[in-house]
Design a protein around this motif. Structure first.
Motif, PDB file in Angstrom:
ATOM      1  N   ASP A   2     -11.869 -34.489  14.111  1.00 54.50           N
ATOM      2  CA  ASP A   2     -13.282 -34.317  14.500  1.00 54.50           C
ATOM      3  C   ASP A   2     -13.464 -33.249  15.575  1.00 54.50           C
ATOM      4  O   ASP A   2     -14.530 -32.677  15.722  1.00 54.50           O
ATOM      5  CB  ASP A   2     -13.817 -35.628  15.084  1.00 54.50           C
ATOM      6  N   THR A   3     -12.405 -33.047  16.350  1.00 52.55           N
ATOM      7  CA  THR A   3     -12.489 -32.134  17.492  1.00 52.55           C
ATOM      8  C   THR A   3     -12.073 -30.697  17.144  1.00 52.55           C
ATOM      9  O   THR A   3     -12.415 -29.771  17.876  1.00 52.55           O
ATOM     10  CB  THR A   3     -11.554 -32.627  18.616  1.00 52.55           C
ATOM     11  N   ALA A   4     -11.307 -30.536  16.056  1.00 46.52           N
ATOM     12  CA  ALA A   4     -10.621 -29.255  15.808  1.00 46.52           C
ATOM     13  C   ALA A   4     -11.576 -28.061  15.736  1.00 46.52           C
ATOM     14  O   ALA A   4     -11.310 -27.005  16.317  1.00 46.52           O
ATOM     15  CB  ALA A   4      -9.800 -29.343  14.525  1.00 46.52           C
ATOM     16  N   PHE A   5     -12.700 -28.237  15.034  1.00 45.51           N
ATOM     17  CA  PHE A   5     -13.623 -27.123  14.819  1.00 45.51           C
ATOM     18  C   PHE A   5     -14.121 -26.538  16.148  1.00 45.51           C
ATOM     19  O   PHE A   5     -14.439 -25.349  16.238  1.00 45.51           O
ATOM     20  CB  PHE A   5     -14.811 -27.608  13.971  1.00 45.51           C
ATOM     21  N   HIS A   6     -14.177 -27.378  17.182  1.00 44.25           N
ATOM     22  CA  HIS A   6     -14.723 -26.926  18.467  1.00 44.25           C
ATOM     23  C   HIS A   6     -13.676 -26.280  19.376  1.00 44.25           C
ATOM     24  O   HIS A   6     -14.008 -25.885  20.493  1.00 44.25           O
ATOM     25  CB  HIS A   6     -15.379 -28.099  19.200  1.00 44.25           C
ATOM     26  N   GLN A   7     -12.441 -26.183  18.900  1.00 40.17           N
ATOM     27  CA  GLN A   7     -11.391 -25.612  19.753  1.00 40.17           C
ATOM     28  C   GLN A   7     -11.579 -24.110  19.993  1.00 40.17           C
ATOM     29  O   GLN A   7     -10.886 -23.514  20.792  1.00 40.17           O
ATOM     30  CB  GLN A   7     -10.001 -25.915  19.165  1.00 40.17           C
ATOM     31  N   THR A   8     -12.532 -23.508  19.285  1.00 41.26           N
ATOM     32  CA  THR A   8     -12.811 -22.077  19.493  1.00 41.26           C
ATOM     33  C   THR A   8     -13.773 -21.841  20.663  1.00 41.26           C
ATOM     34  O   THR A   8     -14.082 -20.694  20.984  1.00 41.26           O
ATOM     35  CB  THR A   8     -13.428 -21.481  18.210  1.00 41.26           C
ATOM     36  N   MET A   9     -14.274 -22.907  21.279  1.00 37.71           N
ATOM     37  CA  MET A   9     -15.214 -22.722  22.403  1.00 37.71           C
ATOM     38  C   MET A   9     -14.549 -21.933  23.525  1.00 37.71           C
ATOM     39  O   MET A   9     -13.374 -22.151  23.830  1.00 37.71           O
ATOM     40  CB  MET A   9     -15.627 -24.086  22.985  1.00 37.71           C
TER      41      MET A   9
END
Ligand code: ADP
Length: 397
Positions: free
Chosen positions: A148-155
């Protein structure tokens, strides 16, 4: 390719067998009350749902066994044998900073997921139990973890860091992680397809509004900010979660009412949000019914929710230097035209022109802005299972 998608909770397990290429869902269902009195639901495509109570399900192993037995059952089964399941995709809530993408599960990956347990103590251990139960029964079938968190690791750091002493990040990993990543990824990809433009060119604000709600700023296909934080308690007011509040309120209320932190967090997680504010319900359908009858607190809860969504849309337009489309998804976003209208009202300066007739729609991919709206508004039903199956199929190939 047939992919079994598993979403394991502490006492429940949702499953779906689907083909990501054709998007055909062969069967889906739910195991509930695992470790209690075992309830089993199974719905094969084109056939009546099977519901069974008091199924012996002391652990997740028996639950998975019940799922596999149902899938290959001679009467209601949808596949001939377990060999027809090419891979299993597991939803895992927290991947910390270790996982910026879905991964094929190995012993090292399992250890790394376990290391993330303190960040999601209610969810990750249950996800791990689900993976282990599948591994025990499906030797040799590739397993993939989708976070669930992976997509936001580009922040960027400016978005994910809290203005706390730096050591809490370095030593304790306290930072914004964000959740609902699989949903934000799916709907932003669909948005690019609907708009007929490469995602790399698009600035999108994705509003996942359900019982739990979060918004993501997605620039060029990458999440650059999101409203949930270290935990899913942050950001928007939700069904029963408070969203962003002044941390000073905790000390004030805890001292005044002699609450310990667990009790306080129970209030913030389970008794707040639109339910706490409206004194009516966490369900937006109930809020609408009550507001229509003149209940002012229910109307206030709707207004507060829409106001906060609107503020995030504006904030993320500022963060990205513009926005090409605003996306509405999840239970409220897909079904509640009144909330969508309230969010879009007053955003004309940003080029948002809602088409009221087009907005009168539920649960169907639709452009709900006017043809000349500079900023498009899109209704896109989310499909986290399909996104998990797509990632799983790619990695298992
Ligand atoms: P989650 O996955 O976070 O549990 P969902 O995305 O399924 O939540 O959203 C559930 C919520 O969607 C319900 O609590 C309800 O508030 C809202 N919802 C569902 N159907 C409607 C509807 N027809 N009108 C307004 N709100 C709806």
């Amino acid at each position: 390719m047939n992919i079994l998608v598993i979403n394991a909770g502490s006492s429940s397990l949702k499953y779906q067998l689907l083909n990501p290429e054709t998007q055909q869902v062969l069967a889906k269902g739910l195991c509930e009350r695992i470790g209690i009195d075992g309830k089993f639901t199974y719905k094969p495509e084109g056939k009546q749902a099977v519901k069974e109570a008091d199924v012996a399900m002391p652990t997740h192993n028996e639950a998975i066994k019940a799922v596999l037995d149902a899938l290959v059952d001679s009467v209601n089964g949808v596949i001939g044998s377990m060999k027809e399941i090419d891979a299993v995709g597991h939803r895992v809530v927290h991947g910390g900073e270790k996982f910026a993408k879905s991964v094929l599960i190995t012993d090292e990956v399992m250890a790394a997921i376990e290391e993330c347990n303190p960040l999601a103590p209610l969810h990750n251990p249950a996800n791990i139990i689900g993976i282990k139960a599948c591994q025990a029964l499906m030797h040799g079938t590739p397993m993939v973890a989708v976070f669930d968190t992976a997509f936001h690791q580009t922040m960027p750091a400016a978005a994910y860091m809290y203005a706390l002493p730096y050591e809490y990040y370095e030593k304790d990993k306290v930072r914004r992680y964000g959740f609902h990543g699989t949903s934000h990824k799916y709907v932003t990809q669909r948005a690019a397809a609907m708009l007929g433009r490469p995602i790399e060119e698009l600035k999108l604000v994705s509003c996942h509004l359900g019982n739990g709600s979060s918004i993501a700023a997605v620039d060029g296909g990458k999440s650059v900010d999101t409203s949930m934080g270290f935990t899913p308690l942050a950001g928007l007011p939700m069904g029963t979660r408070c969203g962003d509040i002044d941390a000073g309120i905790l000390q004030y209320l805890m001292n005044k009412y002699g609450m310990d932190i667990d009790k306080m967090l129970n209030v913030l997680n389970k008794k707040s949000g639109v339910e706490g504010l409206s004194c009516v319900s966490s369900d937006f359908r109930d809020l609408e019914t009550a507001a229509d009858k003149g209940d002012s607190k229910a109307a206030l809860a709707q207004k507060k929710f829409a106001y906060e969504v609107k503020k995030y849309v504006g904030a993320y337009a500022a963060a990205m230097g513009g926005v090409d489309a605003v996306i509405f998804t999840a239970g409220v976003g897909e079904n509640d035209k009144a909330i969508r209208a309230m969010v879009c009202e007053g955003l004309e300066y940003m080029g948002v022109q809602l088409d009221n007739a087009a907005n009168d729609v539920r649960g169907k991919e639709t452009v709900i802005s006017t043809p000349d709206s500079k900023t498009k508004v899109l209704l896109i039903p989310t499909n986290e299972e399909l996104m998990i199956a797509i990632d799983t199929a790619e990695l298992a190939k």
